[in-house]
Design an enzyme around this catalytic site. Structure first.
Site, PDB file in Angstrom:
ATOM      1  N   HIS B 427      20.992  -0.185 -41.277  1.00 46.08           N
ATOM      2  CA  HIS B 427      20.861   0.596 -42.518  1.00 46.08           C
ATOM      3  C   HIS B 427      19.898  -0.005 -43.517  1.00 46.08           C
ATOM      4  O   HIS B 427      19.573   0.628 -44.531  1.00 46.08           O
ATOM      5  CB  HIS B 427      22.228   0.789 -43.156  1.00 46.08           C
ATOM      6  CG  HIS B 427      22.381   2.149 -43.779  1.00 46.08           C
ATOM      7  ND1 HIS B 427      21.311   2.959 -44.101  1.00 46.08           N
ATOM      8  CD2 HIS B 427      23.497   2.827 -44.150  1.00 46.08           C
ATOM      9  CE1 HIS B 427      21.765   4.078 -44.622  1.00 46.08           C
ATOM     10  NE2 HIS B 427      23.071   4.034 -44.674  1.00 46.08           N
ATOM     11  N   ASP B 431      17.512   5.212 -42.372  1.00 45.41           N
ATOM     12  CA  ASP B 431      18.468   6.013 -43.152  1.00 45.41           C
ATOM     13  C   ASP B 431      19.123   7.057 -42.260  1.00 45.41           C
ATOM     14  O   ASP B 431      18.666   7.342 -41.152  1.00 45.41           O
ATOM     15  CB  ASP B 431      17.802   6.651 -44.364  1.00 45.41           C
ATOM     16  CG  ASP B 431      16.607   7.482 -43.968  1.00 45.41           C
ATOM     17  OD1 ASP B 431      15.642   7.524 -44.761  1.00 45.41           O
ATOM     18  OD2 ASP B 431      16.612   8.094 -42.876  1.00 45.41           O
TER      19      ASP B 431
END
Lengths: 373, 457
Positions: B427, B431
């Site tokens: 992350h 995304d």
């Protein structure tokens, strides 16, 4: 307690064999001739274990005939790295087995016959057994020049070894087994029984290399079946029992209760490799990296098949010392085995700095260290 | 092994005396190496099965010695505690000389010098082959068995059958004379006749105050022991890898793929694959579709440095396939999937699988992976939460293919081949939207394999 179970197991095998040896029951209790239908070395070695642990041989003798698919069999206290070429064996799918008896390393394939003579410990007599085999062979082909040596080998034409011997003595039971080269693949035999590994220092029992020959080369009309039958006949004659060979399936738990556990144990890494007496490897090898030749010194101590001490001496600064230490530290406690080392080295590469040069050096070093295994 | 060598003999002697007089009531017995046969006088000690302080029972293995190709297991004659080993490994031991010192319980019987042979009063031979005054005893196998079970020598039984054959009655009569009792004819378990009713069931609870007996519960005895062992070798390396992996902030994204069309396509291709001698599973399709997706979303095929300061977009799609082997979980990868056909991927995968199960994968096959797929569904499961393998940034776990009812475009229920996929991604640089779009593209290729043809490189 031991008494009823050994009797029960003995009775089971005996009872089953009695039925299949119908008509011969009066002599089955003096002696038995068994032949395995399996060519799996671990199953056949497990039969020897089973008979050793479960049969009452106080007044009975047993002859066991067996042959295996290509396998190298090392003695109880031997070092496989010292005795055979594990690399060729892995490529050609030739199995490795460690037997429970002493002695040296042999190569088995379907052209080799194994004889196991089971007796009580008191009746243990190797020379008598070998003389029996010699008599059987001479009975089959009187012109064969076969004799037994005082090292319990059988020689053909006074020069060529056709049989090696080993034995196992327990508390009450003993067995003596020997090989017999009838039509084995001599080319593979000589290539697998030559160790490529250098610098090994060990107290393991060494093998004595010898010139070998097949009986088939002396007389092409001889087959394994004929030889097995001749030895069985001579055994029957000597022990005054019926010349009846009982075929046995080493995977049958109803005849040999508990045998599959024995088979499994013989296949474990801990038995085959882990039982190697401790040894050290002190050697050096050369690596080529981008046109430069590098000398690497290695000192590895192996105990129970696992690395206890690991020192790798590289040319200074070729690899960051931290990385070299990481490799050494992680090898300690690891199995002395190429697949374990590859998996370990690859996993460690994931967490070190991502740099093509470092990675290729690390891979090169690991590949070379693996050639020692 | 004894830590007191011969030069410290005096100390060890005192030590032993102190123990004997102050603590134990046992005596130290020197267990000598017994005769091995064939006139052998010396052997080499090759392995000890016990160490000082271990307790042994009679017949336990003590050590393994070797002499001239014979390996001999030496077993204990006594119950007790090992107090001293007289030899180190690879030393020569002498027959007739002490091998180990065992502290035995002074009151217990010690086995004789002779080897103990475990046979009952009568051995098998007596039953099946007996000669009495030159005649063989005649008895049926059932009679012989009965005699054996009761430890009776057939030679002592008078036969009343034809030719002096021993009958079942003869055995029973013999037994009756011996024990003065009439024994049951067969070893079947005795049938206990039911008790007369007045003694059995507890009386109907007229009196509600009657106490119900509480069953006596025995304490549950479990003899298992905990076992601790060091984490070594490959497992140790995995500890390090996984610790580093969980430093990456993972997010997950899951979806369901309808593989009905792909299943059909694979069936159609089976004969062709067979002719070429290569087994084609679903994995080669999954791998190729992933590579096509990575062409559109190259950030999923990237790598970040330690402090996440630089991203390297990898040119090669080296897609790893998680494999369960004897070592544990290893991940060989198919190199350069971006230039391989589905068939070439299938061949390469077979090569890796064969080597993997034989434990013969090389470092080249196991390193330089850029993206990983884990087909955990072959073992079982639907959704998973895979852990990213550094230095990669994404991983997909594929569940098992299930036949489930689904609605088609006309609102009709049909049989669909459904597989679940669970993605995990780093992350810090990826995304949710990127992962979702990549997954949708991958899904569309697999749900409609014909569309793969349009974009196939």
């Amino acid at each position: 307690m031991v008494i009823p179970s050994s009797l029960k197991n003995c009775f089971q095998l005996f009872y089953v064999l009695k039925i299949s040896a119908a008509g011969f029951k009066y002599t089955a209790n003096r002696g038995l001739i068994l032949q395995s239908v399996s060519s799996d070395v671990y199953q056949n070695l497990a039969v020897e274990d089973w008979i050793h642990d479960n049969m009452n041989l106080e007044n009975r003798q047993v002859l066991f005939l067996w042959r295996n698919s290509p396998t190298v069999v090392i003695g109880r206290h031997q070092n496989p790295w010292q005795e055979c070429n594990l690399k060729i064996m892995r490529k050609k799918n030739i199995k490795l087995a460690r037997r429970r008896s002493g002695g040296g390393t042999v190569y088995h394939d379907l052209g080799n016959i194994n004889f196991t003579f089971f007796t009580s410990k008191k009746k243990y007599e190797r020379m008598e057994n070998l003389k029996l085999v010699v008599r059987a062979l001479k009975g089959l082909r009187p012109q064969l020049d076969v004799c037994a040596t005082d090292r319990y080998d059988l020689l053909l034409d006074g020069n060529f070894k056709i049989s090696g011997t080993a034995a196992k003595l327990g508390r009450t039971v003993a067995y003596h087994h020997c090989t017999l080269l009838c039509s084995a693949d001599r080319f593979i035999l000589s290539s697998v029984l030559k160790s490529p590994y250098k610098g090994i220092k060990s107290n393991a029992t060494p093998s004595m290399p010898a010139l070998v020959k097949n009986l088939f080369e002396e007389d092409p009309t001889l087959t394994c079946e004929m030889v097995m039958d001749a030895v069985a006949a001579e055994y029957a004659r000597c022990h005054r029992i019926d010349h009846h060979i009982t075929l046995i399936n080493p995977a049958d738990e109803t005849v040999f209760p508990g045998i599959n556990n024995k088979t499994k144990e013989l296949q474990t890494w801990e038995w085959i490799y882990g039982k190697t007496p401790k040894f050290n490897i002190s050697t050096c090898f050369n690596m080529v990296y981008e046109q430069s030749l590098l000398e690497v010194k290695v000192d590895i101590h192996v105990k129970h098949g696992r690395i206890e001490v690991c020192n790798i001496d590289l040319p200074e600064q070729w690899l960051p010392p931290a990385m070299c230490n990481e490799l050494e530290e992680n090898l300690i406690g690891s199995k002395f085995c190429p697949s374990e080392t590859t998996a370990l080295a690859s996993a460690l590469l994931r967490i070190c700095p991502q740099n093509y040069e470092l990675h290729s050096k690390w891979s090169l070093l690991c590949e070379n260290v693996m050639t020692l295994m | 092994m004894s830590i007191f060598d011969k030069s410290a003999f005096k100390f060890s002697h005192q030590h032993r005396l102190f123990r004997t007089s102050a603590i134990s009531s046992g005596q130290i017995v020197q267990f000598k190496l017994s005769d091995i046969g064939e006139g052998i006088t010396e052997v080499t000690v090759k392995e000890w099965y016990v160490k000082e302080g271990d307790s042994v029972s009679q017949f336990d293995s003590i050590c393994e010695v070797q002499s001239d190709k014979a390996s001999v297991t030496i077993t204990s004659r006594y119950d007790g505690i090992i107090r001293k080993l007289h030899y180190n490994l690879d030393e020569i031991a002498y027959v007739g000389k002490p091998l180990v010192d065992i502290e035995t319980d002074a009151l217990k019987d010690v086995a004789s010098e002779e080897d103990v042979v475990e046979t009952p009063a009568v051995s098998h031979e007596e039953h099946t082959h007996q000669e009495i005054k030159g005649h063989k005893t005649l008895a049926t196998p059932a009679v012989r068995r009965l005699a054996m079970e009761n430890n009776i020598k057939l030679s002592e039984v008078v036969g009343t059958g034809k030719d002096n054959r021993i009958l079942k009655e003869d055995i029973l009569n013999y037994l009756a004379k011996q024990t003065g009792a009439i024994l049951p004819p067969s070893p079947k378990p005795e049938i206990i006749p039911p008790l007369p009713k007045s003694e059995t069931a507890p009386a109907a609870p007229k009196d509600k105050g009657t106490k119900i007996p509480i069953p006596i519960s025995k304490p549950i005895v479990f003899a298992g022991k905990d076992k601790t062992e060091a984490v070594t070798g490959f497992h140790k390396a995995m500890v390090k890898t996984m610790t580093a992996a969980l430093k990456i902030p993972h997010f997950g994204y899951c979806d369901e793929i309808d593989l009905t069309q792909l299943v059909q396509l694979r069936e159609e291709l089976k004969p062709l694959a067979q002719i070429r001698g290569v087994k084609v599973s679903f994995m080669p399709f999954f791998i190729k579709a992933a590579s096509l997706g990575l062409l559109h979303y190259p950030i999923l095929n990237a790598s970040v440095d330690e402090n996440c300061q630089n991203i390297t977009y990898k040119a090669s799609h080296n897609i790893g396939v998680a494999m369960d082997t004897e070592q544990g979980l290893i991940v060989p990868n198919v190199k350069n999937v971006q230039v391989c056909s589905v068939f070439e991927i299938a061949s390469e995968l077979n090569r890796l699988l064969t080597l993997g199960s034989a434990g013969q994968l090389g470092t080249n096959d196991l390193t330089a992976g850029t993206f990983t797929l884990s087909n955990i569904g072959t073992i079982g499961g639907t959704y998973a939460k895979p852990v990213i393998l550094p230095p990669e940034v994404a991983i997909g776990a594929l569940g098992k293919i299930q036949v489930l009812p689904r609605f088609n475009g006309n609102g009709e229920v049909f049989k669909a081949q459904i597989m679940n996929v669970s993605w995990s991604a780093d992350h810090r640089i990826i995304d949710g939207a990127t992962m979702a779009r990549f997954s949708n593209l991958w899904k569309s290729y697999l749900e409609n394999p014909a569309s793969m043809l349009l974009d196939l490189k």
